[in-house]
Design a protein around this motif. Structure first.
Motif, short mmCIF file in Angstrom:
data_model
loop_
_atom_site.label_atom_id
_atom_site.label_comp_id
_atom_site.label_asym_id
_atom_site.label_seq_id
_atom_site.Cartn_x
_atom_site.Cartn_y
_atom_site.Cartn_z
N ALA A 114 0.65 -1.05 0.03
CA ALA A 114 -0.04 -0.09 -0.10
C ALA A 114 0.69 1.39 -0.13
O ALA A 114 1.88 1.46 0.66
N THR A 115 -0.04 2.26 -0.03
CA THR A 115 1.31 3.50 -0.67
C THR A 115 0.68 4.75 -0.33
O THR A 115 -1.20 4.63 0.09
N LEU A 116 1.43 6.28 0.00
CA LEU A 116 0.94 7.38 0.50
C LEU A 116 1.02 8.27 -0.24
O LEU A 116 2.10 8.19 -1.38
N SER A 117 0.13 9.31 -0.50
CA SER A 117 1.02 10.44 -1.61
C SER A 117 1.88 11.07 -0.35
O SER A 117 1.83 11.35 0.76
N PRO A 118 2.53 11.99 -1.31
CA PRO A 118 3.83 12.71 -0.93
C PRO A 118 3.33 13.32 0.22
O PRO A 118 3.83 13.82 1.53
N GLU A 119 1.92 14.33 0.64
CA GLU A 119 1.49 14.76 1.48
C GLU A 119 0.98 13.72 2.41
O GLU A 119 1.54 13.98 3.70
N GLU A 120 1.39 12.63 2.71
CA GLU A 120 -0.12 11.59 3.36
C GLU A 120 1.74 11.03 3.87
O GLU A 120 1.69 10.54 5.35
N GLU A 121 2.56 10.69 3.22
CA GLU A 121 4.09 10.44 3.85
C GLU A 121 4.24 11.67 4.69
O GLU A 121 5.19 11.13 5.68
N GLU A 122 4.41 13.32 4.91
CA GLU A 122 4.95 14.03 6.04
C GLU A 122 3.33 13.41 6.91
O GLU A 122 4.25 13.99 8.02
N LYS A 123 2.60 13.19 7.05
CA LYS A 123 1.77 12.84 7.90
C LYS A 123 2.09 12.19 8.71
O LYS A 123 1.77 11.50 9.70
N ALA A 124 2.16 10.73 8.26
CA ALA A 124 2.59 9.42 8.10
C ALA A 124 3.76 9.32 9.70
O ALA A 124 3.56 8.52 10.39
N LYS A 125 4.91 10.26 9.19
CA LYS A 125 5.51 10.19 9.84
C LYS A 125 6.06 9.50 11.53
O LYS A 125 6.52 8.89 12.16
N GLY A 126 5.45 10.78 11.70
CA GLY A 126 5.48 10.65 13.68
C GLY A 126 4.69 9.51 14.15
O GLY A 126 5.53 8.64 14.58
N PRO A 127 2.97 9.20 13.46
CA PRO A 127 2.65 7.32 14.06
C PRO A 127 4.14 6.59 14.04
O PRO A 127 3.98 5.50 14.62
N GLU B 16 7.22 6.18 14.16
CA GLU B 16 8.20 6.19 14.85
C GLU B 16 7.08 5.65 15.77
O GLU B 16 8.14 5.02 17.09
N LYS B 17 6.39 6.18 16.22
CA LYS B 17 5.66 6.16 17.72
C LYS B 17 5.38 4.45 17.35
O LYS B 17 5.22 3.69 19.09
N TYR B 18 4.73 3.59 17.09
CA TYR B 18 4.14 2.74 16.95
C TYR B 18 5.20 1.24 16.24
O TYR B 18 5.61 0.02 16.69
N GLY B 19 6.91 1.71 15.76
CA GLY B 19 7.11 1.13 14.77
C GLY B 19 6.22 0.11 13.69
O GLY B 19 7.12 -0.56 12.29
N TYR B 20 5.24 0.80 13.06
CA TYR B 20 5.45 0.78 11.91
C TYR B 20 4.49 1.63 11.11
O TYR B 20 3.83 2.57 11.42
N ASN B 21 4.22 2.23 10.17
CA ASN B 21 3.23 2.75 9.57
C ASN B 21 1.71 3.16 10.05
O ASN B 21 1.01 2.07 8.99
N SER B 22 1.47 2.78 11.11
CA SER B 22 -0.02 2.79 11.00
C SER B 22 -0.78 4.42 10.26
O SER B 22 -2.25 3.69 10.38
N TYR B 23 -0.53 5.78 10.07
CA TYR B 23 -1.28 5.98 9.37
C TYR B 23 -2.02 5.20 8.24
O TYR B 23 -2.38 5.69 7.43
N LEU B 24 -1.01 4.72 7.39
CA LEU B 24 -1.41 3.73 6.06
C LEU B 24 -1.16 3.05 6.57
O LEU B 24 -2.91 2.70 5.54
#
Length: 361
Positions: free
Chosen positions: A101-114, A116-124
């Motif tokens: 699964a992929t994210l848009s460039p804008e979504e990628e920025e929002k995904a960075k914090g979560p 690091e928090k969970y150890g996986y891409n929780s935003y995705l």
């Protein structure tokens, strides 16, 4: 109590279906879908109903359409529960078929914090459906095996602490979607004193409405750790068989029958389902080859090649005897597990249970 609740739910749905049929007899007018609506876009089961009706009488066709409409109404109500949490249901969308699964460039920025928090891409994860399809990597012969209807019921126990809500719920949906209903006694969620707000009332409200009577939530009042949390789940279980899993898994079709059959044959067996991998960055499902579990001189659990007699048999559907286990997923007869002393509640060394249970068994 769970069985009674399920019966009540079925009675309500049957009453709705009868009401729809009576309405058809009284009105006898065709159904017109709202602009932009499509049964096929909402739920694939509607397509099955429509195809079943093909070639039947006009009355049967109308009845099936009305039943499909009622099913659609019920599904819309249930799907609304996940939408209120910002999550998605259905079998399509990103990550369908276990693909990356992929994210848009804008979504990628929002995904960075979560991330690091969970150890996986929780935003995705929130963009991936709770019901997504994944590959069936079973050997061909496994898919051809037949099992009796009298298999014992299983209580599935998920342990979590501050896990992403979408990941927990995908584990639950996956278990419900891929475990035959008559074999699934209950799902138990053991919260080891999480402090994330979304894992409190929102989680409980969702599972109680989405799966009434089927999912239990057990809350530890203080952080107990993985082993004692599993024991709390075992205490709450009522099924003849208990399955212990981390709360970031996805099941495939046909996983339960061979596991339950093996334990039905010998109650002293502990079964480790075959594990593939879900990649942490993109949730791609990656196939792992069949293996056993062993441990090194440093007592670290690791994958090892199956024994020679398994290779000599030339049948990849055969079970593999193994001296150790991976703690994130194992299935055992509930009473037998108690008889051997469960897991050592004082065990606080990471991976220690991988060796302890193998020695006890």
């Amino acid at each position: 109590m769970a069985s009674l609740r399920r019966v009540k739910v079925l009675l309500v749905l049957n009453l709705i279906a009868v009401a729809g049929f009576v309405l058809f007899l009284a009105k006898c007018r065709p159904i017109t879908a709202k602009s932009g609506d499509s049964f096929h876009d909402i739920h694939p089961r509607a397509e099955v109903a429509n195809s079943t009706a093909h070639g039947g009488s006009s009355i049967q066709d109308a009845v099936l359409k009305r039943l499909s409409l009622l099913e659609d109404i019920v599904y819309r109500q249930l799907n609304g529960l996940s939408k209120s949490l910002g999550l998605i249901e259905g079998y399509g969308g990103r990550g369908k078929g276990g693909l990356p699964a992929t994210l848009s460039p804008e979504e990628e920025e929002k995904a960075k914090g979560p991330h690091e928090k969970y150890g996986y891409n929780s935003y995705l994860s929130e963009k991936i459906s709770l019901d997504r399809s994944i590959p069936d990597y079973r050997p061909t012969k496994c898919k051809e095996l037949k099992y009796g209807k009298d298999l014992p019921q299983i209580s599935i126990i998920f342990i979590f602490v501050n896990e992403a809500l979408s990941v927990i719920l995908r584990s639950v949906h996956s278990a419900v979607n891929h475990t035959p209903a008559h074999l699934l006694k209950e799902i138990i969620l053991v919260d080891d004193n999480s402090d994330e707000e979304e894992l409190k009332a929102p989680l409980e409200e969702y599972v109680n409405k989405r799966y009434p009577g089927l999912v239990k939530v057990v809350r530890n009042q203080k952080r107990e750790g993985l082993i004692r949390a599993r024991i709390e789940g075992w205490k709450a279980a009522t099924g003849q068989i208990t399955g212990f899993f981390d709360a970031h898994v996805e099941f495939t079709a046909g996983w339960a029958e061979p596991v339950l059959s093996r334990i039905q044959e010998n109650r002293k067996r502990v079964i480790l389902p075959s594990i593939d991998n879900i990649k942490q960055d993109n949730f791609e499902v990656q196939r792992y080859e069949n293996s056993a579990h062993g441990y090194s001189w440093e007592l670290w659990c690791m994958y090892i090649s199956p024994p020679k007699d398994w290779w000599d048999a030339g049948d990849p559907s055969l079970p593999i005897r193994t001296p150790a286990m991976i703690g994130c997923s194992f299935v055992v007869n509930r009473k037998f597990f108690g008889e051997i002393g469960l897991l050592d509640p004082g065990m606080d060394v990471y991976g220690g249970e991988n060796i302890e249970l193998g020695i006890k068994v």
